[in-house]
Scaffold this motif. Structure first.
Motif, PDB file in Angstrom:
ATOM      1  N   ASN A 125      -6.941  -2.207   0.885  1.00 39.05           N
ATOM      2  CA  ASN A 125      -5.810  -2.120   1.812  1.00 39.05           C
ATOM      3  C   ASN A 125      -5.711  -3.344   2.708  1.00 39.05           C
ATOM      4  OD1 ASN A 125      -4.829   0.291   0.832  1.00 39.05           O
ATOM      5  ND2 ASN A 125      -6.065   1.520   2.215  1.00 39.05           N
TER       6      ASN A 125
ATOM      7  N   ASP B  83      -3.166   5.233  -1.092  1.00 31.65           N
ATOM      8  CA  ASP B  83      -4.138   4.165  -0.879  1.00 31.65           C
ATOM      9  C   ASP B  83      -4.925   4.345   0.422  1.00 31.65           C
ATOM     10  OD1 ASP B  83      -3.382   2.790  -3.215  1.00 31.65           O
ATOM     11  OD2 ASP B  83      -1.729   1.809  -2.159  1.00 31.65           O
ATOM     12  N   HIS B  84      -4.472   5.231   1.276  1.00 29.15           N
ATOM     13  CA  HIS B  84      -5.096   5.395   2.589  1.00 29.15           C
ATOM     14  C   HIS B  84      -5.960   6.652   2.689  1.00 29.15           C
ATOM     15  CE1 HIS B  84      -3.071   2.003   4.424  1.00 29.15           C
ATOM     16  NE2 HIS B  84      -2.013   2.345   3.718  1.00 29.15           N
TER      17      HIS B  84
ATOM     18  N   ALA C 218       0.843  -1.185   0.000  1.00 25.10           N
ATOM     19  CA  ALA C 218       0.000   0.000   0.000  1.00 25.10           C
ATOM     20  C   ALA C 218       0.885   1.244   0.000  1.00 25.10           C
ATOM     21  CB  ALA C 218      -0.904  -0.006   1.223  1.00 25.10           C
TER      22      ALA C 218
ATOM     23  N   TRP D  79      -6.370   4.245  -6.422  1.00 24.41           N
ATOM     24  CA  TRP D  79      -6.163   3.169  -5.452  1.00 24.41           C
ATOM     25  C   TRP D  79      -5.754   1.863  -6.106  1.00 24.41           C
ATOM     26  CZ3 TRP D  79     -11.504   4.565  -3.083  1.00 24.41           C
ATOM     27  CH2 TRP D  79     -11.393   5.726  -2.320  1.00 24.41           C
TER      28      TRP D  79
END
Length: 152
Positions: A69, A7-8, A3, A103
């Motif tokens: 994730n 991605d967060h 990740a 993502w």
């Protein structure tokens, strides 16, 4: 596949929430689900490679982000998953489409604008439109190859 920082974050979801007046969100029953909640929910979803992940009120895709994730953290590849989502908000679906690329959800993301409760066929129509686009792309590619052959 590890990740990355992007991605967060669901930046588009946060922006969309801030842009909308409270009355518009209330009238449509829209809520932005905070990342802490989607992260918790994703931890309970048994999603494996080549699974299908469907969100009937996808918004900007926060649950997709969290599930991808969880997969990455477990050494699995979210690009193998079939991601499908429906939402009544066209702008939220557009944001979800952008987020799917950011993502790295992979090539099989099918999104529909519609009401999952009153129009369950809206996702079927989106599948049909996807197939039509793929057919056009294949046809265009075949025509280009043929033209290139004759130009040699």
């Amino acid at each position: 596949m590890m990740a990355t920082a992007r991605d967060h974050v669901d930046l588009l979801g946060q922006i969309l929430t801030e842009m909308r007046p409270e009355s518009a969100k209330r009238d449509r029953g829209q809520m932005y689900t905070p990342p802490d909640v989607t992260n918790l929910m994703a931890g309970f979803i048994p999603i494996d490679d080549h699974a299908r992940m469907h969100d009937p009120a996808v918004g900007t895709g926060g649950l997709f982000r969290a599930a991808a994730n969880v997969m990455r953290d477990g050494g699995r590849n979210p690009e193998t998953v079939l991601w499908t989502g429906v939402d009544i908000d066209q702008l939220a679906i557009a944001c979800c489409a952008v987020n799917a690329v950011l993502w790295r959800l992979g090539p099989t993301v099918v999104l529909a604008v519609g009401d999952s409760l009153s129009d369950p066929e809206c996702l079927d129509r989106a599948w049909g439109m996807r197939q039509e686009c793929l057919d056009i792309a294949r046809y265009g590619s075949a025509v280009a190859e043929t033209l290139a052959f004759f130009r040699q």
